[in-house]
Enzyme design. Sequence first.
Site, mmCIF file in Angstrom:
data_model
loop_
_atom_site.group_PDB
_atom_site.id
_atom_site.type_symbol
_atom_site.label_atom_id
_atom_site.label_comp_id
_atom_site.label_asym_id
_atom_site.label_seq_id
_atom_site.Cartn_x
_atom_site.Cartn_y
_atom_site.Cartn_z
ATOM 1 N N CYS A 1 0.824 -1.209 0.000
ATOM 2 C CA CYS A 1 0.000 0.000 0.000
ATOM 3 C C CYS A 1 0.855 1.255 0.000
ATOM 4 O O CYS A 1 0.478 2.286 -0.564
ATOM 5 C CB CYS A 1 -0.963 0.000 1.174
ATOM 6 S SG CYS A 1 -0.180 -0.185 2.792
ATOM 7 N N HIS B 1 -1.651 1.251 7.406
ATOM 8 C CA HIS B 1 -2.107 1.207 6.016
ATOM 9 C C HIS B 1 -1.958 2.588 5.390
ATOM 10 O O HIS B 1 -2.254 3.613 6.017
ATOM 11 C CB HIS B 1 -3.568 0.764 5.973
ATOM 12 C CG HIS B 1 -4.118 0.615 4.589
ATOM 13 N ND1 HIS B 1 -3.577 -0.255 3.657
ATOM 14 C CD2 HIS B 1 -5.160 1.237 3.968
ATOM 15 C CE1 HIS B 1 -4.261 -0.163 2.526
ATOM 16 N NE2 HIS B 1 -5.229 0.730 2.691
#
Length: 361
Positions: free
Chosen positions: A42, A308
């Site tokens: 990510c 994330h």
Amino acid sequence: MASQSTSTPDDFNIFYSLEESNNETSQLYQGLTGLRNLGNTCYMNAVLQCLCSISPLVEYFLSGKYVTALHKENGEVATAFAYLMADMWLGEFECISPEVFRSVIGDLCPAFTKKTQQDAQEFLIYVLNELHEALKKSCKRRCYGNTSTSREDRGTGSETSIITQLFEGQLSYDITCLACQTTTDKNEVFTVLSLPIPSESACSLQDCLECFFQQDTLTWNNQIHCSFCGTKQDAAVKANIGKAPKMVIFHLKRFDYQGSYKRKLGTNIYYPLSNLDLSPYIYPLFRKNPKYNLCAVVNHFGYLDGGHYTAFCKHTLSQNWYSFDDAQVSEIPQASVQSAAAYLLFYSCKAFSVPTKPHKY
């Protein structure tokens, strides 16, 4: 749009041929293509989406201009980047896989092929450096880095590329010996400014900038060697922006390391979406284009050892903001762009135009 993986090129030395499309539906999705997560990638996806939102950079690669500047001995990253930007910008698929680009980067830096979380800022600097090395006009090696780790002069300014033209700025340091009051100058080029966060609760980007550019005193182990005094002395150091880049990238130093103690600062930092004024920090002789508009954000959610990354990017065609969460792309209201998770901020001093339609070459 169909969901499809990016095809793997057989030979990176073959010029990338783009098929022209008159499909109006496809054009609506230009620059709005998701990227598959390949296992804790990510951080890579968020950075790539931000770079894909910078129209002058995209146009340079889609138009084929990069081909004439390419150094064959280390051009794999730039060529893979061009392939990826084309697939991301053309809007033919809902999402694609950045596997080829990741593989090429991983051949040079194996850490980026491991299925472990990496730092988005470090990845961004690495990619910009590799693109510069592949496209520079001179052969002398230069080193890019963030300005929080070193005050060294990192280059002579003789090397130019699309990266230096867009992202490179220069800091000018006034260093004054506190014993004899002699002042000397030192310059340093930068592509990313790493800004300290002066508060744990809430602050503004201007607070971070004032903290970075405030006068600092060098004592003890940080003393300078004064050529006039002939010995090490305490010194006052004041930084200014000697040359403002077209694109300025701010790294908010949320990860705090003090020996073995590590933590993430969750400070809510207010940053303007338009008219960011950098003129107070630019040396008067170079007060040109001091106001900047936000065009992209990399967010980090979670904690130090995990979390994330996502990206917010302003779309060149619609002028609307979109959230890029790996394969998921969704429009968001402008009010949502202000995020307590902001980690990297991309500002431009000029409004972006739509990249010219790619052609065969």
